[in-house]
Design an enzyme around this catalytic site. Sequence first.
Site, PDB file in Angstrom:
ATOM      1  N   GLU A 209       0.939  -1.329  -0.093  1.00  0.00           N
ATOM      2  CA  GLU A 209       0.054  -0.089   0.072  1.00  0.00           C
ATOM      3  C   GLU A 209       0.841   1.265   0.070  1.00  0.00           C
ATOM      4  O   GLU A 209       1.469   1.792   1.104  1.00  0.00           O
ATOM      5  CB  GLU A 209      -0.855   0.036   1.282  1.00  0.00           C
ATOM      6  CG  GLU A 209      -2.083  -1.084   1.286  1.00  0.00           C
ATOM      7  CD  GLU A 209      -2.899  -1.255   0.120  1.00  0.00           C
ATOM      8  OE1 GLU A 209      -3.080  -0.036  -0.622  1.00  0.00           O
ATOM      9  OE2 GLU A 209      -3.537  -2.269  -0.214  1.00  0.00           O
ATOM     10  N   CYS A 243      -2.183   9.032   2.375  1.00  0.00           N
ATOM     11  CA  CYS A 243      -1.795   8.700   1.203  1.00  0.00           C
ATOM     12  C   CYS A 243      -2.572   8.790   0.111  1.00  0.00           C
ATOM     13  O   CYS A 243      -2.231   8.716  -1.126  1.00  0.00           O
ATOM     14  CB  CYS A 243      -1.176   7.133   1.239  1.00  0.00           C
ATOM     15  SG  CYS A 243      -2.911   6.123   1.593  1.00  0.00           S
TER      16      CYS A 243
END
Length: 456
Positions: A209, A243
């Site tokens: 991720e 993110c």
Amino acid sequence: MDIQALVTAQRAYFKTGATLPLSARRGALQRLRAAMKAHETDITAALKADLNKSPAESYMCEVGLTLSELTFVERRLARWMRDRPHLTPLAQFPARSFTVSEPYGVVLIMSPWNYPFLLTMEPLIGAVAAGNCCVVKPSADSPAVSAVIRTILAECFPPELVAVVEGGRAENQALLDQRFDYIFFTGGAAVGREVMAKAAVHLTPVTLELGGKSPCIVDKTARLELAAKRLVFGKLLNCGQTCVAPDYLLIDRRVKDRFLAYVKRWITVLYGSDPLDNKGYVRMVNRKHFDRVMGLINPAQVVFGGQGDPAALAIQPTILDPVSPEDAVMQEEIFGPVLPVLTFDAVQEALDFVNARPRPLALYLFSQDREVQEQFLRRASSGGGCINDTIIHLATSRMGFGGVGDSGMGSYHGKASFDAFSHRKSIVKKSTLVDLPVRYPPYTRTKARLLRLFLR
């Protein structure tokens, strides 16, 4: 801590089969829930210490989302664990075909500092639900949360089931030198490449991720004030240290000035005339990160904000306009409260701009034009995203979340987390009452005709 001995102990525990029963998995998740609730005040205080997160933001983005994920997984775990039947080809008659979800074994979860509680616990929930033993490595850059995580998990689990390894780069390297059955990493692309390289030595599967420069596109049909409000929310949540934060704005030149006026207004409404005076405004995680983000701010391009407080590690929400693709702020993921502004004259230009760059973790489009929505949905690759909003696509357990290309691989949340930490094994259980001879030599003309009948 002897990391090799820890992994060996977990592997021995996994081989006993103690993690496999539904009762064991549910019991583990229930203990985790109880410990989280008992330590909620400690979690909130740790998030305040590491990032200056307010109690409300801490619950909304960390504790509350984790509890919601726990509830979702607990209620559905029995269903997910069942063998899944599949139709059997006529050529294999009589038989029963099905798939079995089995845990990988001993897994490693390496989590980041920006949402240090959520991004540790969410993958852990999936790993435990799937029946694995787990080593958890929180980030050294969020030490207060790391300590609380260690306390909570020590109360819930014996170390042979779930253990926490704290520390920095040396501990990361020592962990990656071990043979794990699965590695789940959340962080930057540079470290992600190191993790993947280490995993390749043991042919260990990974979920990565990562991040990237997630664009926010606003066309002339967008509802500008609402779009500005939602962009400000997504950009400044956790002070941009997200993110999937909108990294840069790509806007139709004809509506740019009106839109930026709304953006400035909403920053002031939500955070005050000077967010540096707002006690609930999240700060940069450390001085290194503060200096890096401040270094991306070109004073000649600042049209709003631009100031920072080194003592408080806080940076004003900042708008840079105009910005070119060659500027430093467009060469890396910003991970801070800085919004570069670029313009386009036609929607195709915006689409080409996005597609000419590495595939982002998220893409946000504000448009009322359904043709434009469909164009970006089908032709612009990204890990995920929103139409007419930001961020919220990841706040659900009903859809998987993950990246593509440079922004990562694999997904998790809800059922996707269970699947990520499970190997789906395909089984055919063949009857012993009948044994059709067509597959056995010698292959006569009759058998050949039957094979052509079955296999076409």
